[in-house]
Motif scaffolding. Structure first.
Motif, PDB file in Angstrom:
ATOM      1  N   GLN A 268       0.798  -1.230   0.000  1.00 48.99           N
ATOM      2  CA  GLN A 268       0.000   0.000   0.000  1.00 48.99           C
ATOM      3  C   GLN A 268       0.830   1.279   0.000  1.00 48.99           C
ATOM      4  OE1 GLN A 268      -2.810  -0.579  -0.896  1.00 48.99           O
ATOM      5  NE2 GLN A 268      -3.534  -2.480   0.023  1.00 48.99           N
ATOM      6  N   SER A 269       1.939   1.332   0.768  1.00 47.70           N
ATOM      7  CA  SER A 269       2.773   2.533   0.792  1.00 47.70           C
ATOM      8  C   SER A 269       4.181   2.140   1.209  1.00 47.70           C
ATOM      9  CB  SER A 269       2.208   3.563   1.777  1.00 47.70           C
ATOM     10  OG  SER A 269       3.081   4.672   1.915  1.00 47.70           O
ATOM     11  N   GLY A 270       5.152   2.963   0.819  1.00 46.04           N
ATOM     12  CA  GLY A 270       6.525   2.750   1.259  1.00 46.04           C
ATOM     13  C   GLY A 270       6.928   3.668   2.388  1.00 46.04           C
ATOM     14  N   SER A 271       5.980   4.434   2.903  1.00 45.06           N
ATOM     15  CA  SER A 271       6.250   5.384   3.984  1.00 45.06           C
ATOM     16  C   SER A 271       5.756   4.808   5.305  1.00 45.06           C
ATOM     17  CB  SER A 271       5.540   6.716   3.710  1.00 45.06           C
ATOM     18  OG  SER A 271       5.429   7.488   4.888  1.00 45.06           O
ATOM     19  N   ASP A 272       6.633   4.701   6.283  1.00 46.29           N
ATOM     20  CA  ASP A 272       6.220   4.197   7.590  1.00 46.29           C
ATOM     21  C   ASP A 272       5.179   5.095   8.241  1.00 46.29           C
ATOM     22  OD1 ASP A 272       7.920   2.081   7.323  1.00 46.29           O
ATOM     23  OD2 ASP A 272       9.484   2.874   8.642  1.00 46.29           O
ATOM     24  N   GLN A 317       7.577  13.562   0.345  1.00 49.15           N
ATOM     25  CA  GLN A 317       8.586  12.623   0.835  1.00 49.15           C
ATOM     26  C   GLN A 317       7.982  11.240   1.057  1.00 49.15           C
ATOM     27  OE1 GLN A 317      12.013  13.027   1.125  1.00 49.15           O
ATOM     28  NE2 GLN A 317      11.763  10.795   1.260  1.00 49.15           N
ATOM     29  N   ASP A 318       6.747  11.202   1.569  1.00 51.98           N
ATOM     30  CA  ASP A 318       6.070   9.906   1.732  1.00 51.98           C
ATOM     31  C   ASP A 318       5.946   9.201   0.386  1.00 51.98           C
ATOM     32  OD1 ASP A 318       5.622  10.218   4.508  1.00 51.98           O
ATOM     33  OD2 ASP A 318       3.819  11.408   4.116  1.00 51.98           O
ATOM     34  N   PHE A 319       5.584   9.949  -0.635  1.00 49.10           N
ATOM     35  CA  PHE A 319       5.444   9.357  -1.963  1.00 49.10           C
ATOM     36  C   PHE A 319       6.793   8.892  -2.501  1.00 49.10           C
ATOM     37  CE2 PHE A 319       5.420   9.926  -6.647  1.00 49.10           C
ATOM     38  CZ  PHE A 319       4.602   8.845  -6.945  1.00 49.10           C
ATOM     39  N   GLU A 320       7.842   9.691  -2.277  1.00 46.68           N
ATOM     40  CA  GLU A 320       9.179   9.275  -2.719  1.00 46.68           C
ATOM     41  C   GLU A 320       9.605   7.983  -2.015  1.00 46.68           C
ATOM     42  OE1 GLU A 320      11.033  10.370  -5.133  1.00 46.68           O
ATOM     43  OE2 GLU A 320       9.597  11.962  -5.657  1.00 46.68           O
ATOM     44  N   ASP A 321       9.183   7.819  -0.755  1.00 47.43           N
ATOM     45  CA  ASP A 321       9.484   6.580  -0.035  1.00 47.43           C
ATOM     46  C   ASP A 321       8.812   5.381  -0.710  1.00 47.43           C
ATOM     47  OD1 ASP A 321      10.961   8.010   1.797  1.00 47.43           O
ATOM     48  OD2 ASP A 321       9.386   8.043   3.333  1.00 47.43           O
ATOM     49  N   THR A 322       7.616   5.595  -1.254  1.00 45.86           N
ATOM     50  CA  THR A 322       6.934   4.523  -1.990  1.00 45.86           C
ATOM     51  C   THR A 322       7.701   4.164  -3.250  1.00 45.86           C
ATOM     52  OG1 THR A 322       4.755   5.103  -1.116  1.00 45.86           O
ATOM     53  CG2 THR A 322       4.806   3.897  -3.205  1.00 45.86           C
ATOM     54  N   LEU A 323       8.148   5.158  -3.987  1.00 45.39           N
ATOM     55  CA  LEU A 323       8.935   4.888  -5.191  1.00 45.39           C
ATOM     56  C   LEU A 323      10.219   4.138  -4.843  1.00 45.39           C
ATOM     57  CD1 LEU A 323       8.601   8.255  -7.170  1.00 45.39           C
ATOM     58  CD2 LEU A 323       7.251   6.170  -7.443  1.00 45.39           C
ATOM     59  N   THR A 324      10.833   4.501  -3.721  1.00 40.33           N
ATOM     60  CA  THR A 324      12.059   3.821  -3.290  1.00 40.33           C
ATOM     61  C   THR A 324      11.785   2.350  -3.009  1.00 40.33           C
ATOM     62  OG1 THR A 324      13.004   5.845  -2.353  1.00 40.33           O
ATOM     63  CG2 THR A 324      13.854   3.759  -1.510  1.00 40.33           C
ATOM     64  N   VAL A 326       9.380   0.489  -4.260  1.00 42.17           N
ATOM     65  CA  VAL A 326       9.107  -0.191  -5.534  1.00 42.17           C
ATOM     66  C   VAL A 326      10.409  -0.545  -6.236  1.00 42.17           C
ATOM     67  CG1 VAL A 326       8.110   0.104  -7.843  1.00 42.17           C
ATOM     68  CG2 VAL A 326       6.820   0.834  -5.825  1.00 42.17           C
ATOM     69  N   ARG A 327      11.356   0.385  -6.225  1.00 37.54           N
ATOM     70  CA  ARG A 327      12.651   0.119  -6.875  1.00 37.54           C
ATOM     71  C   ARG A 327      13.411  -0.985  -6.131  1.00 37.54           C
ATOM     72  NH1 ARG A 327      12.707   6.030  -6.874  1.00 37.54           N
ATOM     73  NH2 ARG A 327      12.121   6.766  -8.967  1.00 37.54           N
ATOM     74  N   GLN A 328      13.284  -1.036  -4.805  1.00 32.40           N
ATOM     75  CA  GLN A 328      13.952  -2.076  -4.026  1.00 32.40           C
ATOM     76  C   GLN A 328      13.388  -3.459  -4.321  1.00 32.40           C
ATOM     77  OE1 GLN A 328      13.591   0.048   0.006  1.00 32.40           O
ATOM     78  NE2 GLN A 328      15.404  -1.217   0.311  1.00 32.40           N
ATOM     79  N   VAL A 329      12.082  -3.548  -4.379  1.00 32.32           N
ATOM     80  CA  VAL A 329      11.423  -4.854  -4.499  1.00 32.32           C
ATOM     81  C   VAL A 329      11.453  -5.358  -5.931  1.00 32.32           C
ATOM     82  CG1 VAL A 329       9.220  -6.072  -4.287  1.00 32.32           C
ATOM     83  CG2 VAL A 329       9.957  -4.492  -2.487  1.00 32.32           C
ATOM     84  N   GLY A 330      11.027  -4.521  -6.879  1.00 30.16           N
ATOM     85  CA  GLY A 330      10.923  -4.946  -8.269  1.00 30.16           C
ATOM     86  C   GLY A 330       9.713  -5.844  -8.465  1.00 30.16           C
ATOM     87  N   TYR A 331       8.645  -5.306  -9.028  1.00 27.73           N
ATOM     88  CA  TYR A 331       7.385  -6.028  -9.184  1.00 27.73           C
ATOM     89  C   TYR A 331       7.189  -6.502 -10.616  1.00 27.73           C
ATOM     90  CZ  TYR A 331       6.043  -4.375  -4.563  1.00 27.73           C
ATOM     91  OH  TYR A 331       6.001  -4.135  -3.207  1.00 27.73           O
ATOM     92  N   GLY A 332       6.697  -7.723 -10.755  1.00 25.84           N
ATOM     93  CA  GLY A 332       6.346  -8.222 -12.081  1.00 25.84           C
ATOM     94  C   GLY A 332       5.063  -7.616 -12.592  1.00 25.84           C
ATOM     95  N   GLN A 333       4.194  -7.274 -11.654  1.00 27.34           N
ATOM     96  CA  GLN A 333       2.984  -6.534 -11.968  1.00 27.34           C
ATOM     97  C   GLN A 333       2.468  -5.953 -10.657  1.00 27.34           C
ATOM     98  OE1 GLN A 333       0.220  -9.493 -13.579  1.00 27.34           O
ATOM     99  NE2 GLN A 333      -0.818  -9.547 -11.607  1.00 27.34           N
ATOM    100  N   ALA A 334       1.575  -4.975 -10.741  1.00 21.54           N
ATOM    101  CA  ALA A 334       1.048  -4.367  -9.523  1.00 21.54           C
ATOM    102  C   ALA A 334      -0.201  -3.570  -9.872  1.00 21.54           C
ATOM    103  CB  ALA A 334       2.086  -3.471  -8.860  1.00 21.54           C
TER     104      ALA A 334
END
Length: 439
Positions: A268-272, A317-324, A326-334
Protein backbone atom coordinates in the motif's frame (compact mmCIF):
# COMPACT_ATOMS: atom_id res chain seq x y z
CA UNK A 1 -41.15 -30.42 -18.98
CA UNK A 2 -39.51 -28.51 -16.14
CA UNK A 3 -40.06 -24.76 -15.98
CA UNK A 4 -36.59 -23.47 -16.86
CA UNK A 5 -35.74 -19.85 -16.18
CA UNK A 6 -32.76 -17.79 -17.30
CA UNK A 7 -30.31 -16.12 -14.92
CA UNK A 8 -27.88 -13.34 -15.84
CA UNK A 9 -25.17 -12.34 -13.34
CA UNK A 10 -22.88 -9.35 -13.78
CA UNK A 11 -19.84 -9.61 -11.53
CA UNK A 12 -17.79 -6.66 -10.31
CA UNK A 13 -14.47 -6.62 -8.48
CA UNK A 14 -12.33 -9.33 -7.00
CA UNK A 15 -11.87 -13.06 -7.57
CA UNK A 16 -13.95 -13.77 -4.50
CA UNK A 17 -16.92 -12.15 -6.21
CA UNK A 18 -16.32 -14.41 -9.22
CA UNK A 19 -16.41 -17.39 -6.87
CA UNK A 20 -19.53 -16.05 -5.13
CA UNK A 21 -21.29 -15.57 -8.48
CA UNK A 22 -20.64 -19.20 -9.34
CA UNK A 23 -22.12 -20.27 -6.00
CA UNK A 24 -25.18 -18.03 -6.50
CA UNK A 25 -25.71 -19.58 -9.93
CA UNK A 26 -25.55 -23.03 -8.37
CA UNK A 27 -27.98 -22.02 -5.60
CA UNK A 28 -30.53 -20.72 -8.09
CA UNK A 29 -29.83 -23.66 -10.40
CA UNK A 30 -31.58 -25.80 -7.81
CA UNK A 31 -34.61 -23.53 -8.28
CA UNK A 32 -34.73 -24.17 -12.02
CA UNK A 33 -32.47 -21.42 -13.36
CA UNK A 34 -29.90 -21.85 -16.11
CA UNK A 35 -27.29 -19.24 -16.97
CA UNK A 36 -27.52 -16.85 -19.90
CA UNK A 37 -24.92 -14.35 -21.11
CA UNK A 38 -27.59 -11.87 -22.24
CA UNK A 39 -29.38 -9.59 -19.80
CA UNK A 40 -32.25 -9.06 -22.24
CA UNK A 41 -32.88 -12.83 -22.26
CA UNK A 42 -33.04 -13.19 -18.47
CA UNK A 43 -35.86 -13.89 -16.04
CA UNK A 44 -33.61 -12.71 -13.22
CA UNK A 45 -30.65 -10.32 -13.23
CA UNK A 46 -28.17 -10.20 -10.34
CA UNK A 47 -25.50 -7.53 -9.95
CA UNK A 48 -22.77 -8.95 -7.73
CA UNK A 49 -21.13 -5.78 -6.55
CA UNK A 50 -17.81 -4.59 -5.13
CA UNK A 51 -17.32 -1.67 -2.73
CA UNK A 52 -13.56 -1.26 -3.02
CA UNK A 53 -13.23 1.12 -5.95
CA UNK A 54 -14.13 4.79 -6.15
CA UNK A 55 -17.85 5.64 -6.39
CA UNK A 56 -18.74 1.93 -6.36
CA UNK A 57 -22.30 2.48 -5.18
CA UNK A 58 -22.99 5.17 -7.76
CA UNK A 59 -21.79 2.87 -10.53
CA UNK A 60 -24.29 0.26 -9.36
CA UNK A 61 -27.13 2.78 -9.40
CA UNK A 62 -26.11 3.81 -12.91
CA UNK A 63 -26.19 0.17 -14.01
CA UNK A 64 -29.63 -0.26 -12.46
CA UNK A 65 -30.82 2.77 -14.41
CA UNK A 66 -29.65 1.11 -17.63
CA UNK A 67 -31.69 -1.99 -16.74
CA UNK A 68 -34.94 -0.03 -16.37
CA UNK A 69 -36.03 -0.48 -20.03
CA UNK A 70 -35.75 -4.26 -19.62
CA UNK A 71 -38.00 -4.11 -16.56
CA UNK A 72 -40.50 -1.93 -18.40
CA UNK A 73 -40.56 -4.33 -21.35
CA UNK A 74 -40.85 -7.37 -19.06
CA UNK A 75 -42.57 -6.62 -15.72
CA UNK A 76 -41.96 -10.23 -14.62
CA UNK A 77 -38.19 -9.68 -14.76
CA UNK A 78 -36.66 -9.83 -11.28
CA UNK A 79 -33.60 -7.71 -10.47
CA UNK A 80 -31.32 -8.23 -7.49
CA UNK A 81 -28.24 -6.56 -6.03
CA UNK A 82 -25.75 -8.80 -4.24
CA UNK A 83 -22.28 -8.42 -2.77
CA UNK A 84 -20.55 -5.68 -0.82
CA UNK A 85 -22.53 -2.68 -2.07
CA UNK A 86 -25.68 -4.59 -1.15
CA UNK A 87 -24.25 -5.16 2.33
CA UNK A 88 -23.31 -1.50 2.74
CA UNK A 89 -26.46 0.06 1.26
CA UNK A 90 -29.17 -2.43 2.26
CA UNK A 91 -32.74 -1.15 1.89
CA UNK A 92 -31.44 2.19 0.59
CA UNK A 93 -30.95 0.46 -2.76
CA UNK A 94 -34.66 -0.25 -3.05
CA UNK A 95 -35.53 3.26 -1.93
CA UNK A 96 -33.37 4.80 -4.64
CA UNK A 97 -34.20 2.20 -7.30
CA UNK A 98 -37.71 0.75 -6.82
CA UNK A 99 -37.13 -1.65 -9.74
CA UNK A 100 -34.90 -3.76 -7.43
CA UNK A 101 -36.69 -6.84 -6.09
CA UNK A 102 -34.05 -8.28 -3.78
CA UNK A 103 -30.89 -7.24 -1.95
CA UNK A 104 -28.57 -9.92 -0.59
CA UNK A 105 -25.25 -9.54 1.22
CA UNK A 106 -22.18 -11.70 0.62
CA UNK A 107 -22.79 -13.83 3.72
CA UNK A 108 -26.39 -14.80 2.94
CA UNK A 109 -26.54 -15.81 -0.71
CA UNK A 110 -27.30 -19.38 0.36
CA UNK A 111 -30.76 -17.96 1.15
CA UNK A 112 -31.30 -16.86 -2.45
CA UNK A 113 -33.72 -19.71 -3.35
CA UNK A 114 -36.09 -18.66 -0.56
CA UNK A 115 -35.69 -15.00 -1.47
CA UNK A 116 -36.37 -15.79 -5.14
CA UNK A 117 -39.58 -17.59 -4.18
CA UNK A 118 -40.64 -14.62 -2.06
CA UNK A 119 -40.18 -12.12 -4.88
CA UNK A 120 -42.00 -14.43 -7.30
CA UNK A 121 -44.89 -14.34 -4.84
CA UNK A 122 -44.88 -10.54 -4.95
CA UNK A 123 -42.71 -9.63 -1.97
CA UNK A 124 -39.48 -7.65 -1.89
CA UNK A 125 -36.59 -9.27 -0.06
CA UNK A 126 -33.58 -7.84 1.80
CA UNK A 127 -31.06 -9.99 3.68
CA UNK A 128 -27.78 -8.47 4.83
CA UNK A 129 -27.32 -10.49 8.01
CA UNK A 130 -24.09 -12.00 9.27
CA UNK A 131 -25.61 -15.40 10.14
CA UNK A 132 -23.94 -17.87 12.47
CA UNK A 133 -24.43 -20.77 10.08
CA UNK A 134 -21.85 -21.42 7.35
CA UNK A 135 -23.42 -20.38 4.05
CA UNK A 136 -21.41 -23.05 2.24
CA UNK A 137 -23.15 -25.78 4.25
CA UNK A 138 -26.57 -24.57 3.16
CA UNK A 139 -26.06 -24.09 -0.56
CA UNK A 140 -28.41 -26.38 -2.48
CA UNK A 141 -26.66 -28.89 -4.68
CA UNK A 142 -27.20 -28.33 -8.39
CA UNK A 143 -26.08 -30.41 -11.39
CA UNK A 144 -22.38 -31.26 -11.43
CA UNK A 145 -21.43 -29.36 -14.55
CA UNK A 146 -17.98 -29.62 -16.12
CA UNK A 147 -15.51 -26.92 -15.24
CA UNK A 148 -12.71 -25.08 -16.98
CA UNK A 149 -9.12 -26.02 -16.16
CA UNK A 150 -8.76 -23.37 -13.42
CA UNK A 151 -11.08 -22.45 -10.57
CA UNK A 152 -11.35 -20.32 -7.45
CA UNK A 153 -12.05 -21.82 -4.03
CA UNK A 154 -12.88 -19.61 -1.06
CA UNK A 155 -11.20 -20.81 2.15
CA UNK A 156 -11.41 -17.67 4.31
CA UNK A 157 -13.65 -14.62 4.45
CA UNK A 158 -13.71 -11.35 6.33
CA UNK A 159 -10.98 -9.26 7.88
CA UNK A 160 -9.90 -8.27 11.39
CA UNK A 161 -7.17 -5.85 10.29
CA UNK A 162 -9.29 -2.68 10.05
CA UNK A 163 -7.04 -0.75 7.68
CA UNK A 164 -8.15 2.87 7.84
CA UNK A 165 -9.12 2.99 4.16
CA UNK A 166 -10.96 -0.34 3.84
CA UNK A 167 -14.65 -1.32 4.02
CA UNK A 168 -14.08 -5.09 4.02
CA UNK A 169 -14.49 -5.59 7.81
CA UNK A 170 -17.87 -3.86 7.55
CA UNK A 171 -19.14 -5.59 4.39
CA UNK A 172 -17.63 -9.07 4.80
CA UNK A 173 -17.44 -9.24 8.58
CA UNK A 174 -14.83 -10.76 10.90
CA UNK A 175 -12.28 -13.33 9.76
CA UNK A 176 -13.82 -16.78 9.38
CA UNK A 177 -12.04 -19.87 8.02
CA UNK A 178 -13.82 -22.83 6.46
CA UNK A 179 -13.15 -26.30 7.92
CA UNK A 180 -10.45 -28.33 6.22
CA UNK A 181 -12.65 -31.30 5.31
CA UNK A 182 -15.12 -29.11 3.41
CA UNK A 183 -12.34 -27.40 1.47
CA UNK A 184 -10.75 -30.72 0.54
CA UNK A 185 -14.12 -32.13 -0.53
CA UNK A 186 -14.82 -29.11 -2.74
CA UNK A 187 -11.31 -29.27 -4.21
CA UNK A 188 -11.75 -32.98 -4.96
CA UNK A 189 -15.06 -32.24 -6.66
CA UNK A 190 -13.46 -29.50 -8.77
CA UNK A 191 -10.64 -31.79 -9.86
CA UNK A 192 -13.11 -34.55 -10.71
CA UNK A 193 -14.90 -32.03 -12.96
CA UNK A 194 -11.78 -31.12 -14.92
CA UNK A 195 -10.03 -28.46 -12.84
CA UNK A 196 -6.22 -28.62 -12.83
CA UNK A 197 -5.42 -25.35 -11.06
CA UNK A 198 -7.08 -24.02 -7.89
CA UNK A 199 -6.63 -20.53 -6.49
CA UNK A 200 -7.42 -20.36 -2.78
CA UNK A 201 -9.27 -17.16 -1.93
CA UNK A 202 -9.67 -15.00 1.15
CA UNK A 203 -9.71 -11.35 2.12
CA UNK A 204 -6.68 -12.29 4.24
CA UNK A 205 -6.12 -15.77 2.90
CA UNK A 206 -2.86 -16.36 4.76
CA UNK A 207 -4.69 -15.74 8.05
CA UNK A 208 -6.46 -19.05 7.39
CA UNK A 209 -7.00 -21.09 10.57
CA UNK A 210 -9.63 -23.67 9.65
CA UNK A 211 -10.56 -26.59 11.88
CA UNK A 212 -8.88 -29.84 10.85
CA UNK A 213 -7.35 -33.01 12.21
CA UNK A 214 -5.35 -32.16 15.32
CA UNK A 215 -6.69 -28.61 15.64
CA UNK A 216 -6.54 -25.42 13.56
CA UNK A 217 -4.64 -25.71 10.27
CA UNK A 218 -2.56 -22.95 8.74
CA UNK A 219 -2.69 -22.07 5.07
CA UNK A 220 0.68 -23.76 4.56
CA UNK A 221 -0.62 -27.03 6.01
CA UNK A 222 -3.73 -26.82 3.83
CA UNK A 223 -1.59 -26.23 0.72
CA UNK A 224 0.63 -29.19 1.57
CA UNK A 225 -2.43 -31.43 1.89
CA UNK A 226 -3.92 -30.18 -1.38
CA UNK A 227 -0.58 -30.81 -3.08
CA UNK A 228 -1.05 -34.52 -2.39
CA UNK A 229 -4.31 -34.58 -4.38
CA UNK A 230 -3.98 -36.57 -7.61
CA UNK A 231 -5.07 -34.60 -10.66
CA UNK A 232 -4.47 -31.19 -9.10
CA UNK A 233 -1.43 -29.74 -10.84
CA UNK A 234 -1.26 -26.15 -9.60
CA UNK A 235 -2.09 -24.20 -6.44
CA UNK A 236 -2.22 -20.43 -5.96
CA UNK A 237 -3.59 -18.17 -3.22
CA UNK A 238 -4.68 -14.55 -2.90
CA UNK A 239 -4.91 -12.02 -1.25
CA UNK A 240 -2.29 -12.02 1.49
CA UNK A 241 -1.32 -9.65 4.29
CA UNK A 242 2.38 -9.22 5.14
CA UNK A 243 1.72 -9.74 8.85
CA UNK A 244 0.30 -13.24 8.26
CA UNK A 245 3.16 -14.60 6.13
CA UNK A 246 4.53 -17.18 8.57
CA UNK A 247 7.71 -19.27 8.32
CA UNK A 248 5.93 -22.41 7.10
CA UNK A 249 4.16 -20.56 4.29
CA UNK A 250 7.45 -19.00 3.21
CA UNK A 251 9.05 -22.45 3.20
CA UNK A 252 6.16 -23.90 1.18
CA UNK A 253 7.08 -21.61 -1.72
CA UNK A 254 10.41 -23.38 -1.91
CA UNK A 255 9.47 -27.00 -1.29
CA UNK A 256 5.98 -27.46 -2.78
CA UNK A 257 6.33 -27.74 -6.58
CA UNK A 258 2.56 -27.42 -7.09
CA UNK A 259 2.55 -23.99 -5.37
CA UNK A 260 3.14 -21.59 -8.24
CA UNK A 261 5.97 -18.99 -8.12
CA UNK A 262 3.63 -15.98 -8.03
CA UNK A 263 2.61 -14.00 -4.96
CA UNK A 264 0.30 -11.02 -4.58
CA UNK A 265 1.39 -9.26 -1.38
CA UNK A 266 -0.03 -5.74 -0.96
CA UNK A 267 2.10 -3.15 0.82
CA UNK A 268 0.00 0.00 0.00
CA UNK A 269 2.77 2.53 0.79
CA UNK A 270 6.52 2.75 1.26
CA UNK A 271 6.25 5.38 3.98
CA UNK A 272 6.22 4.20 7.59
CA UNK A 273 4.33 7.32 8.61
CA UNK A 274 1.56 6.60 6.09
CA UNK A 275 1.54 2.88 6.90
CA UNK A 276 0.91 3.78 10.54
CA UNK A 277 -1.88 6.18 9.52
CA UNK A 278 -3.35 3.35 7.42
CA UNK A 279 -3.20 1.00 10.45
CA UNK A 280 -1.22 -1.50 8.40
CA UNK A 281 0.92 -2.67 11.37
CA UNK A 282 4.02 -3.34 9.28
CA UNK A 283 6.86 -1.12 8.16
CA UNK A 284 8.49 -0.65 4.79
CA UNK A 285 11.66 -2.30 6.09
CA UNK A 286 9.81 -5.33 7.52
CA UNK A 287 8.05 -5.74 4.16
CA UNK A 288 11.32 -5.61 2.21
CA UNK A 289 12.94 -8.11 4.61
CA UNK A 290 9.92 -10.41 4.14
CA UNK A 291 10.35 -10.25 0.36
CA UNK A 292 14.02 -11.16 0.75
CA UNK A 293 13.07 -14.25 2.78
CA UNK A 294 10.47 -15.28 0.20
CA UNK A 295 12.95 -14.90 -2.65
CA UNK A 296 15.52 -16.87 -0.71
CA UNK A 297 12.97 -19.71 -0.53
CA UNK A 298 11.92 -19.29 -4.19
CA UNK A 299 14.42 -17.21 -6.19
CA UNK A 300 12.22 -16.99 -9.31
CA UNK A 301 9.16 -15.73 -7.38
CA UNK A 302 7.20 -13.08 -9.30
CA UNK A 303 5.83 -10.39 -6.99
CA UNK A 304 2.60 -8.45 -7.36
CA UNK A 305 1.35 -5.73 -5.03
CA UNK A 306 -1.20 -3.02 -4.28
CA UNK A 307 -0.49 0.67 -3.81
CA UNK A 308 -2.59 3.64 -2.71
CA UNK A 309 -1.33 7.14 -3.48
CA UNK A 310 -2.75 10.37 -2.12
CA UNK A 311 -3.76 8.89 1.23
CA UNK A 312 -4.72 11.70 3.65
CA UNK A 313 -1.58 13.37 4.93
CA UNK A 314 0.74 11.91 2.26
CA UNK A 315 3.61 14.32 1.59
CA UNK A 316 6.03 14.45 -1.32
CA UNK A 317 8.59 12.62 0.83
CA UNK A 318 6.07 9.91 1.73
CA UNK A 319 5.44 9.36 -1.96
CA UNK A 320 9.18 9.27 -2.72
CA UNK A 321 9.48 6.58 -0.04
CA UNK A 322 6.93 4.52 -1.99
CA UNK A 323 8.94 4.89 -5.19
CA UNK A 324 12.06 3.82 -3.29
CA UNK A 325 10.33 0.67 -2.03
CA UNK A 326 9.11 -0.19 -5.53
CA UNK A 327 12.65 0.12 -6.87
CA UNK A 328 13.95 -2.08 -4.03
CA UNK A 329 11.42 -4.85 -4.50
CA UNK A 330 10.92 -4.95 -8.27
CA UNK A 331 7.38 -6.03 -9.18
CA UNK A 332 6.35 -8.22 -12.08
CA UNK A 333 2.98 -6.53 -11.97
CA UNK A 334 1.05 -4.37 -9.52
CA UNK A 335 -2.20 -2.50 -8.97
CA UNK A 336 -2.21 1.16 -8.00
CA UNK A 337 -4.99 3.60 -7.20
CA UNK A 338 -5.69 7.08 -5.96
CA UNK A 339 -7.13 7.11 -2.47
CA UNK A 340 -10.90 7.57 -2.36
CA UNK A 341 -12.83 7.79 0.89
CA UNK A 342 -15.21 5.02 1.93
CA UNK A 343 -18.04 6.18 4.21
CA UNK A 344 -17.71 4.72 7.69
CA UNK A 345 -13.98 4.01 7.51
CA UNK A 346 -11.59 5.81 9.88
CA UNK A 347 -9.84 7.72 7.09
CA UNK A 348 -13.06 8.98 5.51
CA UNK A 349 -13.16 12.19 7.57
CA UNK A 350 -9.51 13.13 7.10
CA UNK A 351 -8.41 15.95 4.81
CA UNK A 352 -7.62 14.67 1.32
CA UNK A 353 -4.53 15.34 -0.75
CA UNK A 354 -5.44 17.68 -3.65
CA UNK A 355 -6.68 15.64 -6.59
CA UNK A 356 -4.18 17.07 -9.08
CA UNK A 357 -1.31 16.13 -6.74
CA UNK A 358 -2.66 12.60 -6.24
CA UNK A 359 -3.18 12.19 -9.99
CA UNK A 360 0.40 13.27 -10.74
CA UNK A 361 1.75 10.84 -8.16
CA UNK A 362 -0.35 8.01 -9.56
CA UNK A 363 0.97 8.63 -13.08
CA UNK A 364 4.56 8.61 -11.84
CA UNK A 365 4.06 5.43 -9.83
CA UNK A 366 2.29 3.64 -12.68
CA UNK A 367 5.07 4.60 -15.09
CA UNK A 368 7.63 2.97 -12.77
CA UNK A 369 5.47 -0.13 -12.25
CA UNK A 370 4.90 -0.45 -16.00
CA UNK A 371 8.65 -0.18 -16.59
CA UNK A 372 9.19 -3.05 -14.14
CA UNK A 373 6.39 -5.12 -15.68
CA UNK A 374 7.85 -4.74 -19.16
CA UNK A 375 11.32 -5.60 -17.94
CA UNK A 376 9.96 -8.73 -16.28
CA UNK A 377 8.09 -9.78 -19.40
CA UNK A 378 11.10 -9.09 -21.64
CA UNK A 379 13.25 -11.22 -19.35
CA UNK A 380 10.98 -14.16 -20.14
CA UNK A 381 11.92 -14.15 -23.85
CA UNK A 382 13.96 -17.23 -24.62
CA UNK A 383 12.85 -19.04 -21.45
CA UNK A 384 10.92 -22.30 -21.38
CA UNK A 385 7.83 -22.24 -19.12
CA UNK A 386 4.88 -24.46 -18.35
CA UNK A 387 1.54 -23.14 -19.59
CA UNK A 388 -1.93 -24.31 -18.60
CA UNK A 389 -4.07 -23.70 -21.67
CA UNK A 390 -7.56 -22.46 -20.83
CA UNK A 391 -9.35 -21.17 -23.92
CA UNK A 392 -9.04 -20.27 -27.61
CA UNK A 393 -7.21 -17.03 -28.42
CA UNK A 394 -8.33 -14.28 -30.75
CA UNK A 395 -6.52 -15.64 -33.81
CA UNK A 396 -7.40 -18.79 -35.72
CA UNK A 397 -5.77 -21.86 -34.19
CA UNK A 398 -4.50 -19.90 -31.21
CA UNK A 399 -4.82 -21.04 -27.60
CA UNK A 400 -4.35 -18.90 -24.50
CA UNK A 401 -3.22 -20.00 -21.08
CA UNK A 402 -1.34 -18.98 -17.96
CA UNK A 403 2.31 -19.60 -17.20
CA UNK A 404 3.56 -20.63 -13.77
CA UNK A 405 4.11 -16.90 -13.18
CA UNK A 406 0.50 -16.01 -14.12
CA UNK A 407 1.51 -14.39 -17.39
CA UNK A 408 -1.06 -14.77 -20.16
CA UNK A 409 0.62 -16.76 -22.95
CA UNK A 410 -0.61 -17.13 -26.55
CA UNK A 411 0.46 -20.04 -28.75
CA UNK A 412 -0.74 -21.01 -32.21
CA UNK A 413 -0.47 -24.77 -32.63
CA UNK A 414 -3.17 -27.32 -33.60
CA UNK A 415 -1.83 -29.86 -31.11
CA UNK A 416 -2.87 -27.84 -28.05
CA UNK A 417 -6.00 -28.89 -26.16
CA UNK A 418 -7.94 -27.07 -23.45
CA UNK A 419 -6.74 -28.14 -20.01
CA UNK A 420 -3.35 -29.27 -21.29
CA UNK A 421 -0.18 -28.21 -19.45
CA UNK A 422 2.57 -27.91 -22.03
CA UNK A 423 6.14 -26.67 -22.21
CA UNK A 424 6.41 -23.42 -24.19
CA UNK A 425 9.38 -21.34 -25.29
CA UNK A 426 8.61 -17.64 -24.96
CA UNK A 427 9.45 -15.76 -28.16
CA UNK A 428 7.87 -12.33 -27.69
CA UNK A 429 6.48 -9.90 -25.12
CA UNK A 430 3.32 -7.93 -25.81
CA UNK A 431 1.52 -5.22 -23.81
CA UNK A 432 0.09 -7.49 -21.12
CA UNK A 433 0.92 -10.97 -22.37
CA UNK A 434 3.57 -13.23 -23.85
CA UNK A 435 3.75 -15.25 -27.06
CA UNK A 436 5.56 -18.51 -27.61
CA UNK A 437 5.94 -21.79 -29.41
CA UNK A 438 5.14 -25.30 -28.25
CA UNK A 439 8.18 -27.45 -27.49
Amino acid sequence: MADTKKLFIKTYGCQMNVYDSERMAEALGASGYSMTDRADDADMILLNTCHIREKAAEKVYSELGRLKPLKVANPDLKIGVAGCVAQAEGEEIMRRQPLVDLVVGPQTYHRLPAMEKAVRDGARAVDTDFPEEDKFDHLPKGPRAGRGPSAFLTVQEGCDKFCAFCVVPYTRGAEVSRPVDRILAEARDLVDRGVREITLLGQNVNAYHGAGAGGAWTLARLIRELARMDGLARIRFTTSHPNDMDDDLIAAHGDEPKLMPYLHLPVQSGSDRILKAMNRKHTAESYVRLIERLRHARPDLLLSGDFIVGFPGETDQDFEDTLTLVRQVGYGQAYSFKYSARPGTPAAERACVPDDVASDRLQRLQALLLEQQRATQNSMIGRDVNVLFEKPGRDAGQMTGKSDYLHAVHVTDPRIEKGQIARVRITRSEANSLGGVLL
